[in-house]
Design an enzyme around this catalytic site. Structure first.
Site, short mmCIF file in Angstrom:
data_model
loop_
_atom_site.label_atom_id
_atom_site.label_comp_id
_atom_site.label_asym_id
_atom_site.label_seq_id
_atom_site.Cartn_x
_atom_site.Cartn_y
_atom_site.Cartn_z
N CYS A 58 87.88 35.74 -77.97
CA CYS A 58 89.24 36.20 -77.63
C CYS A 58 89.78 37.16 -78.69
O CYS A 58 90.33 38.22 -78.36
CB CYS A 58 90.19 35.02 -77.49
SG CYS A 58 89.92 34.00 -76.03
N HIS B 198 88.01 40.51 -78.51
CA HIS B 198 88.44 41.21 -77.30
C HIS B 198 89.82 41.85 -77.53
O HIS B 198 90.02 43.04 -77.23
CB HIS B 198 88.49 40.21 -76.14
CG HIS B 198 89.02 40.74 -74.86
ND1 HIS B 198 88.19 41.10 -73.82
CD2 HIS B 198 90.29 40.97 -74.44
CE1 HIS B 198 88.94 41.51 -72.80
NE2 HIS B 198 90.21 41.45 -73.16
N GLU B 199 90.76 41.08 -78.06
CA GLU B 199 92.12 41.59 -78.24
C GLU B 199 92.21 42.62 -79.36
O GLU B 199 92.95 43.60 -79.25
CB GLU B 199 93.10 40.43 -78.48
CG GLU B 199 93.15 39.39 -77.38
CD GLU B 199 93.43 39.91 -75.97
OE1 GLU B 199 93.87 41.07 -75.81
OE2 GLU B 199 93.18 39.15 -75.02
N ILE B 200 91.46 42.44 -80.43
CA ILE B 200 91.45 43.43 -81.51
C ILE B 200 90.83 44.73 -81.01
O ILE B 200 91.31 45.82 -81.35
CB ILE B 200 90.77 42.88 -82.78
CG1 ILE B 200 91.64 41.77 -83.38
CG2 ILE B 200 90.52 43.98 -83.80
CD1 ILE B 200 90.98 40.97 -84.49
#
Length: 166
Positions: A130, A133-135
């Site tokens: 997660c 993915h978000e970074i």
């Protein structure tokens, strides 16, 4: 504050790197609350300000439904394991589409909290995926960029078909 509208693929704002946060003030707290409320309304595990069209380096993660939300300001991966794992990923900005993505099994992230205090965290498994993915999203890398050309083209076609349905 409240949940905000999401932006959807192929909105070009999803490909633009987010700007570092420099002011740790009430506006940042309001943005964090909006991102958290939007994350909850979208039933997602993670969300960035970029998904709302706001170019600030802010991530909210809640990998366990009903668990606590964690806010990461200006996150960066400072270490990643050579071991790789593959798991299905998708995005609230491309609902209904998911594909296997390979990422580092464990990572170490440096970030700031809402008061600007520097923190570090080790993550593994789903939480590590997660965060990566978000970074990526904060860096202007939409998740399908991690797919092979063929799988990316198929994902885009599937999403276009889903969007065309009444």
């Amino acid at each position: 504050m409240a949940a905000r509208p999401l932006i959807f693929y192929p909105d070009p704002r999803l490909d633009v790197p987010s700007d570092p946060v420099t002011a740790f003030d009430a506006d940042l707290g309001d943005l964090a609350r909006d991102v958290t409320e939007t994350l909850d309304s979208a039933a997602a595990a993670g969300l960035t300000a970029a998904h709302l069209g706001v170019r600030r380096r802010l991530v909210v993660l809640r990998p366990e439904p009903g668990g606590p939300a964690m806010v990461y300001v200006n996150p960066e991966i400072v270490d990643r394991s050579p071991e790789r794992v593959t798991a299905r990923e998708g995005s609230v900005s491309m609902p209904g589409v998911s594909e296997p993505v390979e990422r580092a099994a464990t990572i170490r992230v440096r970030f700031q909290d809402l008061d600007g205090v520097e923190q570090e965290e080790a993550a593994e498994g789903f939480r590590a995926a997660c965060l990566q993915h978000e970074i990526d999203q904060l860096d202007g890398i939409f998740w399908i960029a991690r797919l092979s050309r063929l799988r990316r083209e198929r994902a885009v076609k599937r999403f276009a078909k889903l969007r065309a349905q009444p």
